[in-house]
Write a protein that holds these residues in place. Structure first.
Motif, mmCIF file in Angstrom:
data_model
loop_
_atom_site.group_PDB
_atom_site.id
_atom_site.type_symbol
_atom_site.label_atom_id
_atom_site.label_comp_id
_atom_site.label_asym_id
_atom_site.label_seq_id
_atom_site.Cartn_x
_atom_site.Cartn_y
_atom_site.Cartn_z
ATOM 1 N N PRO A 63 4.337 -9.629 -17.249
ATOM 2 C CA PRO A 63 4.349 -8.263 -17.809
ATOM 3 C C PRO A 63 5.159 -7.248 -16.998
ATOM 4 O O PRO A 63 5.493 -6.186 -17.522
ATOM 5 N N VAL A 64 5.450 -7.545 -15.741
ATOM 6 C CA VAL A 64 6.161 -6.562 -14.912
ATOM 7 C C VAL A 64 7.587 -6.983 -14.604
ATOM 8 O O VAL A 64 8.328 -6.216 -13.976
ATOM 9 N N LYS A 65 7.982 -8.165 -15.020
ATOM 10 C CA LYS A 65 9.342 -8.626 -14.748
ATOM 11 C C LYS A 65 10.361 -7.671 -15.343
ATOM 12 O O LYS A 65 10.251 -7.263 -16.497
ATOM 13 N N GLY A 66 11.355 -7.322 -14.550
ATOM 14 C CA GLY A 66 12.384 -6.397 -14.987
ATOM 15 C C GLY A 66 12.016 -4.939 -14.800
ATOM 16 O O GLY A 66 12.863 -4.054 -14.956
ATOM 17 N N ARG A 67 10.757 -4.655 -14.482
ATOM 18 C CA ARG A 67 10.312 -3.271 -14.272
ATOM 19 C C ARG A 67 9.888 -3.003 -12.822
ATOM 20 O O ARG A 67 10.089 -1.908 -12.317
ATOM 21 N N PHE A 68 9.290 -3.990 -12.187
ATOM 22 C CA PHE A 68 8.811 -3.835 -10.815
ATOM 23 C C PHE A 68 9.717 -4.615 -9.864
ATOM 24 O O PHE A 68 10.225 -5.685 -10.216
ATOM 25 N N THR A 69 9.853 -4.107 -8.648
ATOM 26 C CA THR A 69 10.621 -4.785 -7.613
ATOM 27 C C THR A 69 9.857 -4.733 -6.304
ATOM 28 O O THR A 69 9.500 -3.641 -5.837
ATOM 29 N N ILE A 70 9.611 -5.898 -5.733
ATOM 30 C CA ILE A 70 8.978 -5.971 -4.417
ATOM 31 C C ILE A 70 10.064 -6.155 -3.368
ATOM 32 O O ILE A 70 11.047 -6.874 -3.590
ATOM 33 N N SER A 71 9.899 -5.507 -2.235
ATOM 34 C CA SER A 71 10.862 -5.640 -1.141
ATOM 35 C C SER A 71 10.109 -5.456 0.177
ATOM 36 O O SER A 71 8.946 -5.039 0.192
ATOM 37 N N ARG A 72 10.781 -5.772 1.264
ATOM 38 C CA ARG A 72 10.150 -5.630 2.565
ATOM 39 C C ARG A 72 11.176 -5.236 3.609
ATOM 40 O O ARG A 72 12.378 -5.515 3.463
ATOM 41 N N ASP A 73 10.692 -4.603 4.663
ATOM 42 C CA ASP A 73 11.514 -4.244 5.815
ATOM 43 C C ASP A 73 10.783 -4.786 7.040
ATOM 44 O O ASP A 73 9.814 -4.172 7.520
ATOM 45 N N ASN A 74 11.210 -5.930 7.515
ATOM 46 C CA ASN A 74 10.506 -6.570 8.631
ATOM 47 C C ASN A 74 10.625 -5.780 9.931
ATOM 48 O O ASN A 74 9.766 -5.887 10.805
ATOM 49 N N ALA A 75 11.663 -5.005 10.071
ATOM 50 C CA ALA A 75 11.828 -4.201 11.282
ATOM 51 C C ALA A 75 10.782 -3.092 11.349
ATOM 52 O O ALA A 75 10.438 -2.622 12.441
ATOM 53 N N LYS A 76 10.280 -2.684 10.188
ATOM 54 C CA LYS A 76 9.300 -1.601 10.124
ATOM 55 C C LYS A 76 7.901 -2.078 9.762
ATOM 56 O O LYS A 76 6.994 -1.263 9.625
ATOM 57 N N ASN A 77 7.733 -3.379 9.571
ATOM 58 C CA ASN A 77 6.434 -3.921 9.140
ATOM 59 C C ASN A 77 5.966 -3.275 7.839
ATOM 60 O O ASN A 77 4.796 -2.875 7.697
ATOM 61 N N MET A 78 6.870 -3.176 6.884
ATOM 62 C CA MET A 78 6.576 -2.505 5.623
ATOM 63 C C MET A 78 6.910 -3.414 4.452
ATOM 64 O O MET A 78 7.875 -4.180 4.490
ATOM 65 N N VAL A 79 6.110 -3.285 3.401
ATOM 66 C CA VAL A 79 6.412 -3.916 2.122
ATOM 67 C C VAL A 79 6.268 -2.839 1.045
ATOM 68 O O VAL A 79 5.440 -1.938 1.168
#
Length: 121
Positions: A63-79
């Protein structure tokens, strides 16, 4: 004990966007897959999006494909979870999760406290 702290939720109109952030306390954050989950009304939390340790592989529920995007920044310990074209049915508490492995499909090891997203006109 790993702490996960979500931020960025709130009230948004249908068709709008919001970005959720999750700050992780684990020094080994870059070794683990991460995910976002939400519970359908009256049910247990379900998978929304997942990302592997490097950010090179992601997966989403249909249901969220094409609308939601997950990403991460390992240098900042953030997702992050960028949520676009929001629908009323996206209204939920969204939980950040650190997984017990490096892949996006590893089991959940730790949960955040949740961030409310309400989509309403």
């Amino acid at each position: 004990q790993v702490q996960l702290v979500e931020s960025g939720g709130g009230l948004v109109h249908p068709g709008g966007s919001v970005r959720l952030s999750c700050a992780a306390s684990d020094r080994s954050f870059a070794s683990y897959g991460m995910g976002w989950y939400r519970p359908p009304p009256g049910e247990a939390r379900e998978f929304v999006a997942g990302i592997n340790w490097s950010g090179g592989r992601t997966n989403y529920e249909d249901p969220v494909k094409g609308r939601f995007t997950i990403s991460r920044d390992n240098a900042k310990n953030m997702v992050y979870l960028q949520m676009n074209s929001l629908k009323t049915e996206d209204t939920a508490v969204y939980y950040c999760a650190q997984l017990n492995g490096s892949t996006w499909y590893s089991p959940v090891a730790y949960w955040g406290q949740g961030a409310q997203v309400t989509v309403s006109s």
